[in-house]
Design a protein around this motif. Structure first.
Motif, PDB file in Angstrom:
ATOM      1  N   PHE A   1       0.849  -1.180   0.000  1.00 61.01           N
ATOM      2  CA  PHE A   1       0.000   0.000   0.000  1.00 61.01           C
ATOM      3  C   PHE A   1       0.889   1.234   0.000  1.00 61.01           C
ATOM      4  O   PHE A   1       1.879   1.300   0.741  1.00 61.01           O
ATOM      5  N   ALA A   2       0.552   2.212  -0.843  1.00 60.44           N
ATOM      6  CA  ALA A   2       1.321   3.455  -0.891  1.00 60.44           C
ATOM      7  C   ALA A   2       0.366   4.636  -0.982  1.00 60.44           C
ATOM      8  O   ALA A   2      -0.645   4.564  -1.692  1.00 60.44           O
ATOM      9  N   ASN A   3       0.704   5.711  -0.277  1.00 55.26           N
ATOM     10  CA  ASN A   3      -0.144   6.903  -0.293  1.00 55.26           C
ATOM     11  C   ASN A   3       0.707   8.146  -0.488  1.00 55.26           C
ATOM     12  O   ASN A   3       1.535   8.485   0.360  1.00 55.26           O
ATOM     13  N   GLY A   4       0.491   8.821  -1.619  1.00 51.50           N
ATOM     14  CA  GLY A   4       1.165  10.081  -1.905  1.00 51.50           C
ATOM     15  C   GLY A   4       0.179  11.202  -2.126  1.00 51.50           C
ATOM     16  O   GLY A   4       0.537  12.232  -2.693  1.00 51.50           O
ATOM     17  N   GLY A   5      -1.069  10.990  -1.672  1.00 49.75           N
ATOM     18  CA  GLY A   5      -2.103  12.003  -1.851  1.00 49.75           C
ATOM     19  C   GLY A   5      -2.288  12.859  -0.619  1.00 49.75           C
ATOM     20  O   GLY A   5      -1.599  13.855  -0.424  1.00 49.75           O
ATOM     21  N   ARG A   6      -3.213  12.449   0.254  1.00 48.61           N
ATOM     22  CA  ARG A   6      -3.482  13.168   1.488  1.00 48.61           C
ATOM     23  C   ARG A   6      -3.545  12.182   2.645  1.00 48.61           C
ATOM     24  O   ARG A   6      -4.082  11.082   2.516  1.00 48.61           O
ATOM     25  N   GLY A   7      -3.012  12.593   3.785  1.00 49.42           N
ATOM     26  CA  GLY A   7      -2.928  11.706   4.933  1.00 49.42           C
ATOM     27  C   GLY A   7      -4.268  11.287   5.479  1.00 49.42           C
ATOM     28  O   GLY A   7      -4.403  10.182   6.022  1.00 49.42           O
ATOM     29  N   ASP A   8      -5.297  12.145   5.330  1.00 47.52           N
ATOM     30  CA  ASP A   8      -6.587  11.803   5.932  1.00 47.52           C
ATOM     31  C   ASP A   8      -7.336  10.721   5.171  1.00 47.52           C
ATOM     32  O   ASP A   8      -8.423  10.316   5.573  1.00 47.52           O
ATOM     33  N   LEU A   9      -6.765  10.214   4.088  1.00 49.85           N
ATOM     34  CA  LEU A   9      -7.328   9.037   3.427  1.00 49.85           C
ATOM     35  C   LEU A   9      -7.272   7.818   4.328  1.00 49.85           C
ATOM     36  O   LEU A   9      -8.147   6.950   4.276  1.00 49.85           O
ATOM     37  N   VAL A  10      -6.247   7.748   5.178  1.00 49.69           N
ATOM     38  CA  VAL A  10      -5.899   6.527   5.897  1.00 49.69           C
ATOM     39  C   VAL A  10      -6.326   6.596   7.360  1.00 49.69           C
ATOM     40  O   VAL A  10      -6.054   7.575   8.055  1.00 49.69           O
ATOM     41  N   VAL A  11      -6.980   5.536   7.816  1.00 50.68           N
ATOM     42  CA  VAL A  11      -7.172   5.327   9.257  1.00 50.68           C
ATOM     43  C   VAL A  11      -5.908   4.622   9.731  1.00 50.68           C
ATOM     44  O   VAL A  11      -5.727   3.426   9.506  1.00 50.68           O
ATOM     45  N   GLN A  12      -5.015   5.362  10.357  1.00 51.73           N
ATOM     46  CA  GLN A  12      -3.670   4.857  10.585  1.00 51.73           C
ATOM     47  C   GLN A  12      -3.633   3.667  11.532  1.00 51.73           C
ATOM     48  O   GLN A  12      -2.802   2.762  11.364  1.00 51.73           O
ATOM     49  N   ALA A  13      -4.514   3.612  12.503  1.00 47.90           N
ATOM     50  CA  ALA A  13      -4.562   2.450  13.398  1.00 47.90           C
ATOM     51  C   ALA A  13      -4.913   1.196  12.610  1.00 47.90           C
ATOM     52  O   ALA A  13      -4.388   0.101  12.896  1.00 47.90           O
ATOM     53  N   ASP A  14      -5.772   1.317  11.618  1.00 53.13           N
ATOM     54  CA  ASP A  14      -6.144   0.160  10.794  1.00 53.13           C
ATOM     55  C   ASP A  14      -4.995  -0.261   9.879  1.00 53.13           C
ATOM     56  O   ASP A  14      -4.805  -1.464   9.626  1.00 53.13           O
ATOM     57  N   LEU A  15      -4.223   0.709   9.392  1.00 54.70           N
ATOM     58  CA  LEU A  15      -3.048   0.370   8.591  1.00 54.70           C
ATOM     59  C   LEU A  15      -2.015  -0.355   9.442  1.00 54.70           C
ATOM     60  O   LEU A  15      -1.441  -1.367   9.007  1.00 54.70           O
ATOM     61  N   ILE A  16      -1.790   0.127  10.655  1.00 53.06           N
ATOM     62  CA  ILE A  16      -0.845  -0.546  11.550  1.00 53.06           C
ATOM     63  C   ILE A  16      -1.275  -1.991  11.790  1.00 53.06           C
ATOM     64  O   ILE A  16      -0.457  -2.922  11.740  1.00 53.06           O
ATOM     65  N   ALA A  17      -2.558  -2.201  12.041  1.00 55.79           N
ATOM     66  CA  ALA A  17      -3.065  -3.556  12.291  1.00 55.79           C
ATOM     67  C   ALA A  17      -2.854  -4.454  11.079  1.00 55.79           C
ATOM     68  O   ALA A  17      -2.486  -5.630  11.224  1.00 55.79           O
ATOM     69  N   ALA A  18      -3.064  -3.921   9.874  1.00 51.79           N
ATOM     70  CA  ALA A  18      -2.883  -4.718   8.658  1.00 51.79           C
ATOM     71  C   ALA A  18      -1.421  -5.089   8.442  1.00 51.79           C
ATOM     72  O   ALA A  18      -1.109  -6.172   7.929  1.00 51.79           O
ATOM     73  N   LEU A  19      -0.508  -4.208   8.850  1.00 48.71           N
ATOM     74  CA  LEU A  19       0.913  -4.508   8.748  1.00 48.71           C
ATOM     75  C   LEU A  19       1.354  -5.481   9.826  1.00 48.71           C
ATOM     76  O   LEU A  19       2.119  -6.427   9.559  1.00 48.71           O
ATOM     77  N   GLU A  20       0.880  -5.290  11.036  1.00 45.88           N
ATOM     78  CA  GLU A  20       1.277  -6.171  12.138  1.00 45.88           C
ATOM     79  C   GLU A  20       0.768  -7.595  11.937  1.00 45.88           C
ATOM     80  O   GLU A  20       1.441  -8.558  12.322  1.00 45.88           O
ATOM     81  N   SER A  21      -0.389  -7.735  11.318  1.00 47.38           N
ATOM     82  CA  SER A  21      -0.931  -9.075  11.078  1.00 47.38           C
ATOM     83  C   SER A  21      -0.245  -9.781   9.918  1.00 47.38           C
ATOM     84  O   SER A  21      -0.400 -10.994   9.742  1.00 47.38           O
ATOM     85  N   GLY A  22       0.505  -9.026   9.117  1.00 44.65           N
ATOM     86  CA  GLY A  22       1.147  -9.589   7.939  1.00 44.65           C
ATOM     87  C   GLY A  22       0.249  -9.625   6.720  1.00 44.65           C
ATOM     88  O   GLY A  22       0.653 -10.122   5.666  1.00 44.65           O
ATOM     89  N   HIS A  23      -0.971  -9.093   6.847  1.00 45.33           N
ATOM     90  CA  HIS A  23      -1.876  -9.098   5.686  1.00 45.33           C
ATOM     91  C   HIS A  23      -1.312  -8.227   4.571  1.00 45.33           C
ATOM     92  O   HIS A  23      -1.370  -8.605   3.397  1.00 45.33           O
ATOM     93  N   LEU A  24      -0.756  -7.075   4.931  1.00 43.21           N
ATOM     94  CA  LEU A  24      -0.038  -6.255   3.960  1.00 43.21           C
ATOM     95  C   LEU A  24       1.454  -6.550   4.052  1.00 43.21           C
ATOM     96  O   LEU A  24       1.993  -6.705   5.148  1.00 43.21           O
ATOM     97  N   ALA A  25       2.105  -6.597   2.892  1.00 45.56           N
ATOM     98  CA  ALA A  25       3.548  -6.844   2.878  1.00 45.56           C
ATOM     99  C   ALA A  25       4.339  -5.602   3.256  1.00 45.56           C
ATOM    100  O   ALA A  25       5.473  -5.715   3.742  1.00 45.56           O
ATOM    101  N   GLY A  26       3.761  -4.434   3.053  1.00 46.64           N
ATOM    102  CA  GLY A  26       4.474  -3.209   3.369  1.00 46.64           C
ATOM    103  C   GLY A  26       3.647  -1.998   2.989  1.00 46.64           C
ATOM    104  O   GLY A  26       2.653  -2.100   2.268  1.00 46.64           O
ATOM    105  N   ALA A  27       4.062  -0.839   3.497  1.00 50.12           N
ATOM    106  CA  ALA A  27       3.369   0.409   3.198  1.00 50.12           C
ATOM    107  C   ALA A  27       4.377   1.533   3.024  1.00 50.12           C
ATOM    108  O   ALA A  27       5.387   1.592   3.731  1.00 50.12           O
TER     109      ALA A  27
END
Length: 312
Positions: A221-247
């Protein structure tokens, strides 16, 4: 015509800018050095003058921003009556797309980890890597930046799908265009999801737990637009679970990101401090000078402006 210029143009860029109004008076000043008198006398301001300082503008006909975003100037009464507002859409495509492409490749090739190993003087093999060739890449936002990014990835052999509000024509670099209504059907098939969306009510918080759980296991997952697109706690959870390979993030909420924010320590994440779209790449100021010159020319001729923003 008095034109107040804030961006740090070099001599060649000033020549391009001044060709838009050869008879005008150009004043170049760094933002901290601008006086209220200069603002009051300006018919055109090129650059992002702090909104509150526009209260001193008496003759303003055009505020030509040096940014693609214009949210800070949209409060009623910020732009003086009779003045137009124009953004710098088209100035940042190369700079932002190359930055985000480099971040994504850095993740795919484990380069961040090897940099850590170098600093630790550790000769470590971090195993398998990924390639852009043959990957399915989903690009949210198909404007100038998204189109530049699509050209980069397609040249590397990726299959690129764009997502925007309406299908329309398919720009170079994309294999197809889909609508936002189709987004959650597209996410499970993408090896990389890359976002260049503006901040808007319909995009804020879009990248949430549902979004990330819909992504393909092992996607980037990559974001170069605006930060408020992302619920950051949910992104952290997706990375910690290994569901996402990286951000890869060049934007966060808030900015600057606090030193104790947990996002810094999420696994397999790269964060840069919203620098992809500044003036670090010379082409940004080249493009900005051309856009501003053309709009000054159009203002004098009474023709429609490039990137004019509809004011409230």
């Amino acid at each position: 015509m008095n034109i107040l210029v804030i961006p740090p143009f070099n001599t060649a860029q000033k020549t391009v800018l001044e060709a838009g109004a050869p008879a005008a008076t150009f004043t170049y000043a760094a933002k901290p050095d601008i006086t209220d008198e200069q603002v009051a006398e300006a018919d055109v301001i090129v650059g992002n003058l702090p909104p509150k300082r526009l209260a001193h503008a008496r003759h303003l006909r055009l505020l030509q921003l040096n940014s693609a975003g214009y949210d800070a100037y949209m409060a009623p009464g910020t732009i003086p009556d009779g003045a137009a507002l124009a953004s710098a859409v088209g100035a940042y495509g190369q700079a932002v797309s190359e930055h985000m492409y480099a971040m994504l490749l850095m993740l795919m090739k484990n380069l961040a980890g090897y940099r850590d190993d170098q600093r630790a003087h550790a000769w470590t093999d971090r195993g398998s890597v990924r390639t852009m060739a043959g990957s399915q890449v989903l690009v949210l936002g198909t404007g100038d930046i998204g189109q530049h990014f699509a050209k980069l990835t397609s040249a590397h052999g990726a299959h690129v799908t764009g997502v925007r509000r309406h299908v329309g024509t398919v720009p170079e670099g994309f294999e197809r265009i889909c609508t936002m209504d189709e987004l959650f059907g597209l996410l499970p098939h993408a090896d990389a999801v890359v976002c260049f969306l503006p901040s808007a009510p319909e995009t804020r918080g879009l990248a949430n737990s549902r979004f990330f759980s819909s992504c393909k296991h092992g996607a980037y997952f990559a974001n170069g637009g605006r930060g408020d697109l992302v619920v950051q706690a949910d992104l952290i959870a997706a990375l910690e679970s290994g569901h996402l390979a990286g951000a890869a993030l060049d934007v966060t909420t808030p900015e600057p990101l606090p030193q104790d924010d947990p996002l810094w320590n999420a696994p397999n994440i790269l964060i840069t401090p919203h620098v992809s779209g500044q003036f670090h790449l010379y082409t940004v100021l080249d493009n900005l000078a051309s856009i501003a010159a053309e709009n000054i020319r159009r203002l004098s001729g009474g023709t429609p402006l490039l990137n004019e923003v509809t004011l409230p």
